[in-house]
Enzyme design. Structure first.
Site, PDB file in Angstrom:
ATOM      1  N   GLY A 167      -4.941  56.661 -51.150  1.00  0.00           N
ATOM      2  CA  GLY A 167      -5.261  58.056 -51.452  1.00  0.00           C
ATOM      3  C   GLY A 167      -4.379  59.074 -50.768  1.00  0.00           C
ATOM      4  N   GLY A 168      -3.141  58.693 -50.430  1.00  0.00           N
ATOM      5  CA  GLY A 168      -2.203  59.648 -49.852  1.00  0.00           C
ATOM      6  C   GLY A 168      -2.790  60.310 -48.619  1.00  0.00           C
ATOM      7  N   SER A 223       4.138  58.488 -43.368  1.00  0.00           N
ATOM      8  CA  SER A 223       3.070  57.981 -44.239  1.00  0.00           C
ATOM      9  C   SER A 223       1.711  58.438 -43.724  1.00  0.00           C
ATOM     10  CB  SER A 223       3.133  56.454 -44.235  1.00  0.00           C
ATOM     11  OG  SER A 223       2.034  55.906 -44.898  1.00  0.00           O
ATOM     12  N   SER A 224       0.707  58.320 -44.583  1.00  0.00           N
ATOM     13  CA  SER A 224      -0.670  58.566 -44.146  1.00  0.00           C
ATOM     14  C   SER A 224      -1.463  57.264 -44.081  1.00  0.00           C
ATOM     15  CB  SER A 224      -1.369  59.515 -45.118  1.00  0.00           C
ATOM     16  OG  SER A 224      -0.692  60.735 -45.180  1.00  0.00           O
ATOM     17  N   ASP A 248       7.719  60.903 -50.090  1.00  0.00           N
ATOM     18  CA  ASP A 248       6.920  61.098 -48.875  1.00  0.00           C
ATOM     19  C   ASP A 248       7.717  61.805 -47.775  1.00  0.00           C
ATOM     20  OD1 ASP A 248       4.468  60.259 -49.667  1.00  0.00           O
ATOM     21  OD2 ASP A 248       4.541  58.297 -48.722  1.00  0.00           O
ATOM     22  N   THR A 278      -2.338  53.576 -53.538  1.00  0.00           N
ATOM     23  CA  THR A 278      -1.969  52.737 -52.424  1.00  0.00           C
ATOM     24  C   THR A 278      -3.074  51.696 -52.437  1.00  0.00           C
ATOM     25  OG1 THR A 278      -0.964  54.615 -51.329  1.00  0.00           O
ATOM     26  CG2 THR A 278      -1.763  52.879 -49.889  1.00  0.00           C
ATOM     27  N   THR A 308       1.791  50.236 -50.363  1.00  0.00           N
ATOM     28  CA  THR A 308       1.896  51.242 -51.421  1.00  0.00           C
ATOM     29  C   THR A 308       3.248  51.210 -52.104  1.00  0.00           C
ATOM     30  OG1 THR A 308       1.617  53.599 -51.892  1.00  0.00           O
ATOM     31  CG2 THR A 308       2.758  53.061 -49.871  1.00  0.00           C
ATOM     32  N   ASN A 367       3.627  54.252 -53.516  1.00  0.00           N
ATOM     33  CA  ASN A 367       3.356  55.683 -53.563  1.00  0.00           C
ATOM     34  C   ASN A 367       2.399  55.997 -54.704  1.00  0.00           C
ATOM     35  OD1 ASN A 367       3.405  58.208 -52.460  1.00  0.00           O
ATOM     36  ND2 ASN A 367       5.203  58.881 -53.569  1.00  0.00           N
ATOM     37  N   ARG A 392       7.455  49.540 -43.866  1.00  0.00           N
ATOM     38  CA  ARG A 392       7.614  50.717 -44.710  1.00  0.00           C
ATOM     39  C   ARG A 392       9.008  50.706 -45.356  1.00  0.00           C
ATOM     40  NH1 ARG A 392       4.846  54.870 -47.179  1.00  0.00           N
ATOM     41  NH2 ARG A 392       5.506  56.951 -46.554  1.00  0.00           N
TER      42      ARG A 392
HETATM   43  N1  GLY Z   1       2.693  57.033 -50.136  1.00  0.00           N
HETATM   44  C1  GLY Z   1       1.585  57.519 -49.454  1.00  0.00           C
HETATM   45  C2  GLY Z   1       1.655  57.318 -47.995  1.00  0.00           C
HETATM   46  O1  GLY Z   1       2.326  56.427 -47.529  1.00  0.00           O
HETATM   47  O2  GLY Z   1       1.046  58.057 -47.270  1.00  0.00           O
END
Ligand code: GLY
Length: 573
Positions: A473-474, A451-452, A419, A377, A395, A397, A100
């Site tokens: 998709g966040g 993050s998701s 984020d 992403t 991603t 983002n 990340r």
């Molecule tokens: N940028 C979206 C995530 O990492 O959740």
């Protein structure tokens, strides 16, 4: 009359035969025995398959696919961002790697607040300050070194990506449409405009050449990590930052290091679930929600029935409320993973909800949901015949990150700093909030934003990986992965059909059920409203998932049709 009737019958039978043959060919192309790659780009998936054919393993293939995506999928599969790997090896070991992005040394908690203390969305998403230190190159190189077969050199792994950047690749309809959609924003940045804007609109079949990116990839091929984090590439990134008010320094780049983390694990109906832990919230939430669902007879509930959607929404509400308070970068925050993933805790939380009516989410300030922006992403995964399973979600983002290419280096910069939770209770681009003062996910130098992204693997009781799935998709990633797993394990769908099934999404705040056009009919909508739910049709889509399943000795690929004009982008052999 008689003759024309005969001709009609003959034509009809030919048509049926034609449909049957096409159907069978399609079925065969989705299933294979040697290996499979699922990604958002057919070209990149084929690169991975070629690596498998040359004797590489799933880790070699996923790295080659990842670098190819940096060329063929600039909106998301980009080396200017970061991501996570979750893998299960043929020898039965589960691993996860965190690459990340990290906050630069010069970042600070209130950097996205204006003079009135309000969150400034434009700085958080569109400025050079929005970029964290990219982790993708460091992560991919580490995967290759530590888990690659050793049968292919770094130069061989990178060669296809360099070739597609230097000599061009043919645009499909989806990518051409995407370039045209962002034309105006690309025009705002000279470096971006030079590569991604031409006089006429892009169309399917056009060839795009990315010379600067080819040079960057060549430096990585020759020098490894130093080809990106030091020397020419690093200097170009720092110049881009210095010229435009960005914060990333040469030292930030030199110091970047990806980290192996303990994967988050759980069980569901006898299967083992392996997913990404913090700084992702995905694994903890997926395991928590599966633990809650295990207390219900999900198998007998129809997907997207009133009963199912109500239950799903209620457990999502509970899990996302925990996300806002409890989760952050593990190097800075003590994440209560054991609590969040325990079966007892799941039971306790269930006392708060009822199957009779919607539980109102707390009334607190939150950001608006940004439905129009494509949330970009990307997930890609590989299974090989030895039994290695690897999935990466990566991603920058939003689509094309902050829409600014590093001049001379040819790749888009992420806007991942958004984020973080910039202000307690105020939502980011995904409407996700952080609570507490400061929130667990507040900005701090060197910290990774929450993050998701949820690359997830399901393992059977022989310790074999049988499913790998992840999504773009966040905040919707987590619920899309969850729904895919439920469709496979509870409703016995294959991964392709599980991904195709319409989805819903809710995340505590905003207190709404987001649904797709074909998620359910008017009767279900009315029934859900009678349970006090507020429903909102999404303008775009609920995530975009990719996955591979191993079933009855065959690999089956799933490649989301949402947002794609070009059908499945997966490859098998
Ligand atoms: N940028 C979206 C995530 O990492 O959740």
């Amino acid at each position: 009359m008689k003759n024309s009737y005969k001709t009609f019958i003959r034509n009809f039978i030919s048509l049926l035969l034609c449909i049957l043959v096409t159907w069978q060919a399609w079925e065969v192309s989705r299933e294979s025995r040697n290996g499979a790659v699922s990604s958002t780009s057919k070209i990149a998936s084929d690169v991975g398959i070629d690596v498998l054919k040359k004797g590489g393993n799933a880790f070699d293939a996923i790295v080659a696919t990842g670098f190819a995506l940096a060329v063929t999928s600039p909106a998301n599969g980009n080396i200017g961002g970061g991501g996570f790997l979750v893998a299960h090896t043929a020898s039965g070991k589960s691993i996860s790697l965190d690459f990340r992005e990290k906050a630069p040394k010069l970042s600070y908690e209130s950097m996205f607040l204006n003079e009135n203390g309000e969150y400034d969305r434009t700085i958080a998403l569109e400025s050079h300050k929005s970029s964290g230190v990219p982790g993708t190159v460091n992560g991919l190189l580490k995967i290759l070194k530590d888990y690659g077969s050793g049968n292919l050199s770094l130069q061989e792994i990178l060669a296809p990506a360099i070739d597609y950047a230097e000599n061009g690749f043919v645009l499909n309809r989806t990518t051409a449409r995407s370039f045209n959609y962002y034309r105006e924003q690309f025009n705002n940045d000279e470096g971006t405009k030079r590569i991604f804007v031409k006089d006429q609109e892009w169309k399917q079949g056009d060839i795009i050449i990315q010379k600067d990116l080819a040079e960057t990839l060549k430096r990585i091929s020759e020098l490894g990590n130093a080809g990106f984090y030091d020397g020419e590439t690093a200097n170009l990134i720092v110049k881009e930052m210095n010229d435009n008010g960005g914060l990333i320094s040469k030292q930030d780049l030199l110091d970047y290091n990806s980290v192996y983390r303990e994967p988050v694990t759980g069980t569901y109906k006898g299967y083992k679930i392996i997913s990404m832990g913090p700084p992702s919230s995905g694994g903890a939430l997926i395991v928590q929600m599966l633990n809650m669902l295990e207390n219900f007879d999900v198998e007998s509930m129809k997907r997207n029935s009133t009963e199912f959607v109500h239950l799903l929404t209620e457990i999502q509400r509970l899990a996302y409320a925990d996300r806002a308070t409890h989760l952050g970068d593990p190097d800075f925050w003590d994440n209560p993973i054991a609590m969040l993933t325990s079966k007892e805790y799941a039971k306790e939380r269930l006392d708060l909800i009822s199957m009779e009516k919607a539980t109102p989410s707390l009334e607190i300030a939150h950001g608006t949901w940004n439905n129009k922006e494509s949330i970009e992403t990307t997930h890609y995964s590989v299974m090989d015949k030895a039994g290695n399973v690897a999935g990466i979600t990566t991603t920058i983002n939003l689509s094309y990150g902050n829409k600014k290419v590093v001049d001379g280096a040819g790749f888009f910069l992420n806007n991942e700093m958004d984020d973080f939770s910039s202000k307690p209770g105020v939502g980011n681009a995904f409407g996700l909030i952080g609570l507490g003062i400061p929130p667990a996910n507040a900005i701090q130098p060197f910290k990774r934003p929450l993050s998701s992204m949820s690359p997830t693997i399901v393992v059977n009781n022989n310790n074999e990986g049988i499913l790998t799935v992840g999504a773009a998709g966040g905040s919707r990633i987590i619920t899309a992965v969850l729904q895919t797993i439920i469709s496979v394990l509870d409703h016995d769908l294959t991964v392709d059909k599980a991904i195709d099934t319409p989805r819903t999404h809710s995340q505590w705040l905003p207190d709404q059920i987001f649904y797709e056009e074909d998620s359910f009919n008017q009767k279900t909508i009315k029934e859900l409203q009678e349970l006090n739910h507020t429903l909102k049709l999404v303008e775009y889509r609920i995530a975009r998932a990719h996955g591979i399943q191993f079933k009855n000795g065959k690999f089956i690929t799933g490649s989301d049709k949402r947002g794609s004009l070009d059908g499945s982008q997966a490859s098998t052999y």
